[in-house]
Motif scaffolding. Sequence first.
Motif, PDB file in Angstrom:
ATOM      1  N   HIS A  16       0.843  -1.210   0.000  1.00 17.84           N
ATOM      2  CA  HIS A  16       0.000   0.000   0.000  1.00 17.84           C
ATOM      3  C   HIS A  16       0.872   1.251   0.000  1.00 17.84           C
ATOM      4  O   HIS A  16       0.588   2.209  -0.706  1.00 17.84           O
ATOM      5  CB  HIS A  16      -0.938   0.020   1.217  1.00 17.84           C
ATOM      6  CG  HIS A  16      -2.111  -0.889   1.081  1.00 17.84           C
ATOM      7  ND1 HIS A  16      -3.009  -0.788   0.045  1.00 17.84           N
ATOM      8  CD2 HIS A  16      -2.538  -1.930   1.841  1.00 17.84           C
ATOM      9  CE1 HIS A  16      -3.944  -1.727   0.179  1.00 17.84           C
ATOM     10  NE2 HIS A  16      -3.674  -2.434   1.256  1.00 17.84           N
TER      11      HIS A  16
ATOM     12  N   ASN B 299       2.201   1.685  -3.443  1.00 16.52           N
ATOM     13  CA  ASN B 299       1.139   2.240  -4.310  1.00 16.52           C
ATOM     14  C   ASN B 299       1.012   3.745  -4.096  1.00 16.52           C
ATOM     15  O   ASN B 299       0.866   4.507  -5.047  1.00 16.52           O
ATOM     16  CB  ASN B 299      -0.229   1.636  -3.952  1.00 16.52           C
ATOM     17  CG  ASN B 299      -0.382   0.191  -4.365  1.00 16.52           C
ATOM     18  OD1 ASN B 299       0.359  -0.300  -5.222  1.00 16.52           O
ATOM     19  ND2 ASN B 299      -1.337  -0.496  -3.758  1.00 16.52           N
TER      20      ASN B 299
ATOM     21  N   LEU C 246     -17.064   7.010  -1.176  1.00 11.60           N
ATOM     22  CA  LEU C 246     -15.690   7.542  -1.143  1.00 11.60           C
ATOM     23  C   LEU C 246     -15.615   8.787  -0.262  1.00 11.60           C
ATOM     24  O   LEU C 246     -14.722   8.918   0.582  1.00 11.60           O
ATOM     25  CB  LEU C 246     -15.213   7.861  -2.579  1.00 11.60           C
ATOM     26  CG  LEU C 246     -13.826   8.489  -2.692  1.00 11.60           C
ATOM     27  CD1 LEU C 246     -12.752   7.643  -2.023  1.00 11.60           C
ATOM     28  CD2 LEU C 246     -13.468   8.742  -4.164  1.00 11.60           C
TER      29      LEU C 246
ATOM     30  N   PHE D  12     -14.932   0.008   1.836  1.00 14.87           N
ATOM     31  CA  PHE D  12     -13.991  -0.010   0.703  1.00 14.87           C
ATOM     32  C   PHE D  12     -14.550  -0.836  -0.467  1.00 14.87           C
ATOM     33  O   PHE D  12     -14.286  -0.530  -1.626  1.00 14.87           O
ATOM     34  CB  PHE D  12     -12.617  -0.523   1.144  1.00 14.87           C
ATOM     35  CG  PHE D  12     -11.776   0.531   1.801  1.00 14.87           C
ATOM     36  CD1 PHE D  12     -11.374   1.653   1.071  1.00 14.87           C
ATOM     37  CD2 PHE D  12     -11.386   0.444   3.130  1.00 14.87           C
ATOM     38  CE1 PHE D  12     -10.600   2.651   1.659  1.00 14.87           C
ATOM     39  CE2 PHE D  12     -10.621   1.432   3.730  1.00 14.87           C
ATOM     40  CZ  PHE D  12     -10.229   2.543   2.991  1.00 14.87           C
TER      41      PHE D  12
ATOM     42  N   ALA E  99     -15.020   0.635  -4.197  1.00 12.63           N
ATOM     43  CA  ALA E  99     -14.414  -0.014  -5.369  1.00 12.63           C
ATOM     44  C   ALA E  99     -15.456  -0.336  -6.447  1.00 12.63           C
ATOM     45  O   ALA E  99     -15.129  -0.380  -7.638  1.00 12.63           O
ATOM     46  CB  ALA E  99     -13.663  -1.273  -4.946  1.00 12.63           C
TER      47      ALA E  99
ATOM     48  N   TYR F  24     -15.833   3.323  -7.942  1.00 15.47           N
ATOM     49  CA  TYR F  24     -14.603   3.952  -8.457  1.00 15.47           C
ATOM     50  C   TYR F  24     -13.560   2.864  -8.694  1.00 15.47           C
ATOM     51  O   TYR F  24     -13.118   2.228  -7.734  1.00 15.47           O
ATOM     52  CB  TYR F  24     -14.055   4.960  -7.446  1.00 15.47           C
ATOM     53  CG  TYR F  24     -15.012   6.056  -7.078  1.00 15.47           C
ATOM     54  CD1 TYR F  24     -15.015   7.269  -7.776  1.00 15.47           C
ATOM     55  CD2 TYR F  24     -15.921   5.890  -6.030  1.00 15.47           C
ATOM     56  CE1 TYR F  24     -15.900   8.275  -7.433  1.00 15.47           C
ATOM     57  CE2 TYR F  24     -16.817   6.897  -5.683  1.00 15.47           C
ATOM     58  CZ  TYR F  24     -16.797   8.091  -6.385  1.00 15.47           C
ATOM     59  OH  TYR F  24     -17.678   9.092  -6.052  1.00 15.47           O
TER      60      TYR F  24
ATOM     61  N   PRO G  26     -10.271   1.149  -8.702  1.00 13.58           N
ATOM     62  CA  PRO G  26      -8.988   1.523  -8.075  1.00 13.58           C
ATOM     63  C   PRO G  26      -7.847   1.586  -9.090  1.00 13.58           C
ATOM     64  O   PRO G  26      -7.832   0.836 -10.066  1.00 13.58           O
ATOM     65  CB  PRO G  26      -8.760   0.424  -7.040  1.00 13.58           C
ATOM     66  CG  PRO G  26      -9.645  -0.702  -7.437  1.00 13.58           C
ATOM     67  CD  PRO G  26     -10.797  -0.122  -8.181  1.00 13.58           C
ATOM     68  N   GLN G  27      -6.909   2.486  -8.865  1.00 13.67           N
ATOM     69  CA  GLN G  27      -5.764   2.702  -9.762  1.00 13.67           C
ATOM     70  C   GLN G  27      -4.672   1.652  -9.555  1.00 13.67           C
ATOM     71  O   GLN G  27      -3.661   1.673 -10.243  1.00 13.67           O
ATOM     72  CB  GLN G  27      -5.163   4.093  -9.522  1.00 13.67           C
ATOM     73  CG  GLN G  27      -6.133   5.245  -9.681  1.00 13.67           C
ATOM     74  CD  GLN G  27      -6.466   5.524 -11.121  1.00 13.67           C
ATOM     75  OE1 GLN G  27      -5.569   5.600 -11.950  1.00 13.67           O
ATOM     76  NE2 GLN G  27      -7.741   5.642 -11.431  1.00 13.67           N
TER      77      GLN G  27
ATOM     78  N   LEU H  79      -6.905  -2.811   2.808  1.00 12.97           N
ATOM     79  CA  LEU H  79      -7.077  -1.355   2.872  1.00 12.97           C
ATOM     80  C   LEU H  79      -7.696  -0.965   4.218  1.00 12.97           C
ATOM     81  O   LEU H  79      -7.318   0.045   4.813  1.00 12.97           O
ATOM     82  CB  LEU H  79      -8.019  -0.894   1.761  1.00 12.97           C
ATOM     83  CG  LEU H  79      -7.392  -0.332   0.501  1.00 12.97           C
ATOM     84  CD1 LEU H  79      -8.483   0.011  -0.503  1.00 12.97           C
ATOM     85  CD2 LEU H  79      -6.556   0.911   0.802  1.00 12.97           C
TER      86      LEU H  79
ATOM     87  N   VAL I 151      -6.130   7.128  -0.291  1.00 15.47           N
ATOM     88  CA  VAL I 151      -7.492   6.714  -0.664  1.00 15.47           C
ATOM     89  C   VAL I 151      -7.996   7.588  -1.817  1.00 15.47           C
ATOM     90  O   VAL I 151      -8.589   7.097  -2.780  1.00 15.47           O
ATOM     91  CB  VAL I 151      -8.434   6.799   0.565  1.00 15.47           C
ATOM     92  CG1 VAL I 151      -9.882   6.568   0.162  1.00 15.47           C
ATOM     93  CG2 VAL I 151      -8.005   5.791   1.631  1.00 15.47           C
TER      94      VAL I 151
ATOM     95  N   LEU J  71      -6.108   6.687  -5.045  1.00 13.08           N
ATOM     96  CA  LEU J  71      -6.398   5.317  -5.465  1.00 13.08           C
ATOM     97  C   LEU J  71      -7.753   5.220  -6.174  1.00 13.08           C
ATOM     98  O   LEU J  71      -7.921   4.453  -7.123  1.00 13.08           O
ATOM     99  CB  LEU J  71      -6.389   4.420  -4.222  1.00 13.08           C
ATOM    100  CG  LEU J  71      -6.394   2.917  -4.396  1.00 13.08           C
ATOM    101  CD1 LEU J  71      -5.197   2.445  -5.205  1.00 13.08           C
ATOM    102  CD2 LEU J  71      -6.390   2.226  -3.018  1.00 13.08           C
ATOM    103  N   PHE J  72      -8.715   6.024  -5.700  1.00 10.95           N
ATOM    104  CA  PHE J  72     -10.081   5.949  -6.262  1.00 10.95           C
ATOM    105  C   PHE J  72     -10.441   7.271  -6.929  1.00 10.95           C
ATOM    106  O   PHE J  72     -11.513   7.832  -6.691  1.00 10.95           O
ATOM    107  CB  PHE J  72     -11.085   5.628  -5.153  1.00 10.95           C
ATOM    108  CG  PHE J  72     -10.837   4.319  -4.466  1.00 10.95           C
ATOM    109  CD1 PHE J  72     -11.175   3.118  -5.076  1.00 10.95           C
ATOM    110  CD2 PHE J  72     -10.268   4.274  -3.200  1.00 10.95           C
ATOM    111  CE1 PHE J  72     -10.951   1.900  -4.434  1.00 10.95           C
ATOM    112  CE2 PHE J  72     -10.043   3.067  -2.549  1.00 10.95           C
ATOM    113  CZ  PHE J  72     -10.378   1.873  -3.171  1.00 10.95           C
TER     114      PHE J  72
END
Lengths: 206, 206
Positions: free
Chosen positions: A192, A195, B85, B144, B148, B151, B153-154, B162, B197, B200-201
């Motif tokens: 994480h 990332n 989110l 989460f 997900a 959105y 996740p990247q 998470l 966060v 990522l989203f």
Amino acid sequence: MRKDGIATREKILDAAQDLILDRGYVGMTIEHVLDRVGITKGAFFHHFKTKDDLAKALLQRFADKDARIYGETRERAEKLSDDPLQQMLIFIRLFEEMFERLTEPYPGCLFASYLYELQQFDDETRGLIRESFRKWRELLKEKFEAIARKYPPQAEVSAASLADAFTVVLEGAFITGKALDEPGVISDQLRHFRNYVELLFRQPRP
Amino acid sequence: MRKDGIATREKILDAAQDLILDRGYVGMTIEHVLDRVGITKGAFFHHFKTKDDLAKALLQRFADKDARIYGETRERAEKLSDDPLQQMLIFIRLFEEMFERLTEPYPGCLFASYLYELQQFDDETRGLIRESFRKWRELLKEKFEAIARKYPPQAEVSAASLADAFTVVLEGAFITGKALDEPGVISDQLRHFRNYVELLFRQPRP
């Protein structure tokens, strides 16, 4: 000191470390150490004047080992890439690899153990703990500064607190992995963090 | 129990918690508690049969309080936005606010303290620690998962790890803040988690 003297000293330190991470510092007696190593009280006191003396030597050894691992891993990452961002990602990945090999929960960090019994230690020992955390911060802070010069961060961040975040992830993951009895927590949490670094510094400066 | 009986019980628990976070569980004696609260041995044993009994009641109280704070903060975040989110970002920010008020290093987490003296506790107490960490995971994992779904996740991430990351940040930041003697570490590190966060989203599913 003769070679077998050094070996006994190291055996005492190894046993004491295991015992402290499992029972706490006050909960570990010198008798526990004698039992574990299989030596007499006389042999113990030949190496350490007091339990307090042992505690200090142990923390110093832990700090030295940690500094060596951090330093060597950083050097290895610097050999594997010329780009500061790639170096940081490799640095984190090398730590992930180290912890991926675990099959049992990591016993923990001696610094954290001492911090949860802080009243038992004098100012010198507390100072050594603080210095170690500062050293880790300095070591990674420079790297994050170099990254930020090349890649504009996607959010406003300080290099020092990003450097701390690596230590925070390790300390927190040791505890969470132990609580859940899941050794995989540490490498998952490092991923994480990797990332995050990747997403934060995604675009090179034009 | 009469009202003053409950008050004494709470005073004993408060004193014991402060003492344990500072001296460790073995390092805290019943005499320390009596001194701090200003009561007799008889009054103490009226409330707790043994030190072990006190340790369990203390952990249970800590777990209940933690569960309440997590639950209430999640509810508050859910009232402030309909988007999962945004709810998560608000949830983290509310914790940041809580810790921004600190002027001294946070004394620490009772779970972490027990985990660093784990040998001193029985299976029931260890089970309670594990259950608490699992509860926190469950509470945030659902959220989460909902994020997900909306959105993409990247990076490839699991909702459970998470969720753990939030706990990891808190546990690690308590230790790092204490080591560096800098209370600001906790809110700084929560901000990094919020950045993560958010990054990522970033994009809603088209």
